[in-house]
Write a protein that holds these residues in place. Structure first.
Motif, PDB file in Angstrom:
ATOM      1  N   LEU A   4     -31.459 -47.224 -29.609  1.00 15.43           N
ATOM      2  CA  LEU A   4     -30.554 -46.391 -28.824  1.00 15.43           C
ATOM      3  C   LEU A   4     -29.196 -47.077 -28.768  1.00 15.43           C
ATOM      4  CD1 LEU A   4     -30.290 -43.833 -27.068  1.00 15.43           C
ATOM      5  CD2 LEU A   4     -30.825 -45.252 -25.087  1.00 15.43           C
ATOM      6  N   LEU A   5     -28.149 -46.364 -29.232  1.00 20.90           N
ATOM      7  CA  LEU A   5     -26.804 -46.930 -29.300  1.00 20.90           C
ATOM      8  C   LEU A   5     -25.893 -46.227 -28.304  1.00 20.90           C
ATOM      9  CD1 LEU A   5     -26.388 -47.137 -33.172  1.00 20.90           C
ATOM     10  CD2 LEU A   5     -27.303 -48.846 -31.626  1.00 20.90           C
ATOM     11  N   SER A   6     -25.060 -47.007 -27.616  1.00 17.93           N
ATOM     12  CA  SER A   6     -24.176 -46.445 -26.606  1.00 17.93           C
ATOM     13  C   SER A   6     -22.737 -46.879 -26.865  1.00 17.93           C
ATOM     14  CB  SER A   6     -24.661 -46.869 -25.212  1.00 17.93           C
ATOM     15  OG  SER A   6     -23.965 -46.180 -24.211  1.00 17.93           O
ATOM     16  N   GLU A   7     -21.923 -47.012 -25.797  1.00 17.11           N
ATOM     17  CA  GLU A   7     -20.481 -47.218 -25.911  1.00 17.11           C
ATOM     18  C   GLU A   7     -20.131 -48.512 -26.643  1.00 17.11           C
ATOM     19  OE1 GLU A   7     -18.730 -47.824 -22.039  1.00 17.11           O
ATOM     20  OE2 GLU A   7     -20.641 -48.465 -21.274  1.00 17.11           O
ATOM     21  N   THR A   8     -18.906 -48.561 -27.160  1.00 19.86           N
ATOM     22  CA  THR A   8     -18.456 -49.723 -27.920  1.00 19.86           C
ATOM     23  C   THR A   8     -17.432 -50.531 -27.141  1.00 19.86           C
ATOM     24  OG1 THR A   8     -16.683 -48.470 -28.975  1.00 19.86           O
ATOM     25  CG2 THR A   8     -18.800 -48.565 -30.116  1.00 19.86           C
ATOM     26  N   ASN A   9     -17.189 -51.743 -27.638  1.00 17.69           N
ATOM     27  CA  ASN A   9     -16.198 -52.624 -27.035  1.00 17.69           C
ATOM     28  C   ASN A   9     -15.631 -53.522 -28.127  1.00 17.69           C
ATOM     29  OD1 ASN A   9     -14.670 -53.970 -25.104  1.00 17.69           O
ATOM     30  ND2 ASN A   9     -16.268 -55.495 -24.741  1.00 17.69           N
TER      31      ASN A   9
ATOM     32  N   GLU B 219     -19.339 -42.897 -34.450  1.00 23.89           N
ATOM     33  CA  GLU B 219     -18.221 -42.103 -33.942  1.00 23.89           C
ATOM     34  C   GLU B 219     -18.165 -42.287 -32.430  1.00 23.89           C
ATOM     35  OE1 GLU B 219     -16.595 -37.465 -33.813  1.00 23.89           O
ATOM     36  OE2 GLU B 219     -18.426 -37.974 -34.901  1.00 23.89           O
ATOM     37  N   LYS B 220     -17.020 -42.745 -31.941  1.00 30.41           N
ATOM     38  CA  LYS B 220     -16.883 -43.008 -30.511  1.00 30.41           C
ATOM     39  C   LYS B 220     -17.099 -41.742 -29.691  1.00 30.41           C
ATOM     40  CE  LYS B 220     -13.915 -47.091 -30.360  1.00 30.41           C
ATOM     41  NZ  LYS B 220     -12.664 -47.666 -29.830  1.00 30.41           N
ATOM     42  N   GLY B 221     -17.654 -41.954 -28.502  1.00 28.70           N
ATOM     43  CA  GLY B 221     -17.881 -40.833 -27.602  1.00 28.70           C
ATOM     44  C   GLY B 221     -19.253 -40.205 -27.745  1.00 28.70           C
ATOM     45  N   TYR B 222     -20.113 -40.809 -28.566  1.00 28.51           N
ATOM     46  CA  TYR B 222     -21.451 -40.257 -28.773  1.00 28.51           C
ATOM     47  C   TYR B 222     -22.494 -41.352 -28.595  1.00 28.51           C
ATOM     48  CZ  TYR B 222     -19.306 -36.043 -30.645  1.00 28.51           C
ATOM     49  OH  TYR B 222     -18.574 -34.890 -30.788  1.00 28.51           O
ATOM     50  N   GLU B 223     -23.667 -40.903 -28.191  1.00 29.39           N
ATOM     51  CA  GLU B 223     -24.815 -41.796 -28.076  1.00 29.39           C
ATOM     52  C   GLU B 223     -25.842 -41.398 -29.133  1.00 29.39           C
ATOM     53  OE1 GLU B 223     -26.486 -43.494 -24.195  1.00 29.39           O
ATOM     54  OE2 GLU B 223     -27.851 -41.853 -24.631  1.00 29.39           O
ATOM     55  N   TYR B 224     -26.377 -42.402 -29.802  1.00 30.30           N
ATOM     56  CA  TYR B 224     -27.267 -42.151 -30.934  1.00 30.30           C
ATOM     57  C   TYR B 224     -28.651 -42.740 -30.680  1.00 30.30           C
ATOM     58  CZ  TYR B 224     -22.878 -41.376 -33.491  1.00 30.30           C
ATOM     59  OH  TYR B 224     -21.652 -40.928 -33.909  1.00 30.30           O
ATOM     60  N   GLU B 225     -29.653 -42.060 -31.222  1.00 29.53           N
ATOM     61  CA  GLU B 225     -30.981 -42.650 -31.341  1.00 29.53           C
ATOM     62  C   GLU B 225     -31.306 -42.710 -32.829  1.00 29.53           C
ATOM     63  OE1 GLU B 225     -35.578 -42.304 -29.708  1.00 29.53           O
ATOM     64  OE2 GLU B 225     -34.098 -40.770 -29.177  1.00 29.53           O
ATOM     65  N   LEU B 226     -31.592 -43.907 -33.311  1.00 30.91           N
ATOM     66  CA  LEU B 226     -31.799 -44.125 -34.731  1.00 30.91           C
ATOM     67  C   LEU B 226     -33.187 -44.686 -34.995  1.00 30.91           C
ATOM     68  CD1 LEU B 226     -28.469 -46.024 -35.565  1.00 30.91           C
ATOM     69  CD2 LEU B 226     -28.839 -43.553 -35.561  1.00 30.91           C
ATOM     70  N   LEU B 227     -33.660 -44.434 -36.203  1.00 27.79           N
ATOM     71  CA  LEU B 227     -34.826 -45.132 -36.732  1.00 27.79           C
ATOM     72  C   LEU B 227     -34.288 -46.082 -37.794  1.00 27.79           C
ATOM     73  CD1 LEU B 227     -37.923 -45.180 -36.404  1.00 27.79           C
ATOM     74  CD2 LEU B 227     -38.065 -43.711 -38.410  1.00 27.79           C
ATOM     75  N   VAL B 228     -34.523 -47.368 -37.601  1.00 22.92           N
ATOM     76  CA  VAL B 228     -33.918 -48.360 -38.485  1.00 22.92           C
ATOM     77  C   VAL B 228     -34.970 -49.330 -39.000  1.00 22.92           C
ATOM     78  CG1 VAL B 228     -31.696 -48.268 -37.293  1.00 22.92           C
ATOM     79  CG2 VAL B 228     -33.398 -49.954 -36.599  1.00 22.92           C
TER      80      VAL B 228
END
Length: 290
Positions: free
Chosen positions: A70-75, A112-121
């Motif tokens: 689960l990926l969220s905001e960046t910095n 892409e900023k402003g989105y939250e992703y769920e990935l299979l990696v």
């Protein structure tokens, strides 16, 4: 004798890693290692075998073939090499807290900023058995979901403006920081959150002190400490405040950035020449680290 010891250590590392589920191990240079054991010059053979043993030890790979992410905001973070690296908050399956990882560590993924992703990696860890600087890389297998995400911070105090006694003194004002998370414009989470990462701008009247510290061990609870001793009469317009801003606010070049919240402090002035102080406002800006 040394060579036998090296072989035993390698066997121990191999068996230890193979016991872990959903993983396998790649061990490089093994053929070369055993070939070296048969060199005629035994002293030279032992030296080369030791070097080859070290090379073999640091090439263990621990690989998860299916791993939910689960990926969220960046910095953006400035590192010691004076290079800007963009980090993303990531939480692996079965983890409670988010951790920072470099976006470039995910092969085949474009963030892409402003989105939250769920990935299979695919997760691959280079295990350095001599040191603690293990390296982890990821390879995108499947994009499970992509949702619009927004965050809103709330700063809460009990009294605004806060009125100081005319004679001054030391005062403590309780403060809370709350973070709201919206997914596709709907509130999904609301919790107390650290001030860390948010920016501030503080204005203090001449002779005063303004400080913000943690209040207890609970997350998101703080107190503003105000100190201003004695009555005063400023030959100017007093300006005592503490403003809170988002991580992306430009406090250096934006003359009037919009704060999340601005706490005002007022101390009634005492007229008279004997109470005159310099019309100076001390301004400080920065980023919270608490």
């Amino acid at each position: 004798m040394f060579i036998n010891c090296a072989y035993i250590n390698i066997e121990q590392y191999r068996h230890r890693l193979l016991r872990q589920p959903q993983s396998f191990v790649l061990i490089k240079h093994f053929n070369a290692f055993f070939f070296i054991l048969y060199l005629k010059n035994k002293k030279f053979s032992r030296t080369i075998a030791y070097l080859q043993f070290l090379a073999s030890v640091i090439t263990f790979f621990h690989i998860h073939l299916e791993h939910s992410f689960l990926l969220s905001e960046t910095n953006r973070i400035q590192n010691e090499d004076i290079e800007n690296h963009e980090y993303i908050l990531a939480k692996e399956e079965n983890q409670v807290d988010f951790q920072e990882i470099n976006i470039s560590a995910i092969e085949g993924f474009h963030y892409e900023k402003g989105y939250e992703y769920e990935l299979l990696v695919e997760k691959k860890t280079l295990v350095n058995t001599n040191f603690d600087n293990n390296q982890t890389k990821y390879k995108l297998i499947e994009l499970i979901s992509k949702n619009k995400v927004d965050f809103k911070y709330l700063i809460i105090t009990k009294e605004n403006p806060f009125i100081l006694h005319s004679a001054g003194g030391r005062f403590e004002i309780p403060l809370q920081c709350i973070k709201e998370k919206y997914i596709n414009n709907k509130l999904s989470e609301k919790e107390h959150h650290p001030l860390k990462g948010l920016k501030y701008k503080i204005g203090t009247n001449y002779g005063g002190i303004t400080n913000i510290v943690k209040e207890g061990k609970e997350i998101g609870f703080y107190k503003i400490i105000i100190e201003r001793y004695g009555a005063y009469n400023m030959n100017g317009i007093p300006e005592w405040f503490c403003a809170f801003y988002t991580k992306n606010a430009n406090l250096n070049f934006d003359l009037k950035p919009s704060p999340i919240y601005e706490q005002i402090f007022e101390q009634p002035q005492t007229k008279g020449e004997q109470y005159l102080i310099l019309p100076i406002i001390n301004i400080s800006i920065g980023t919270f680290d608490i």
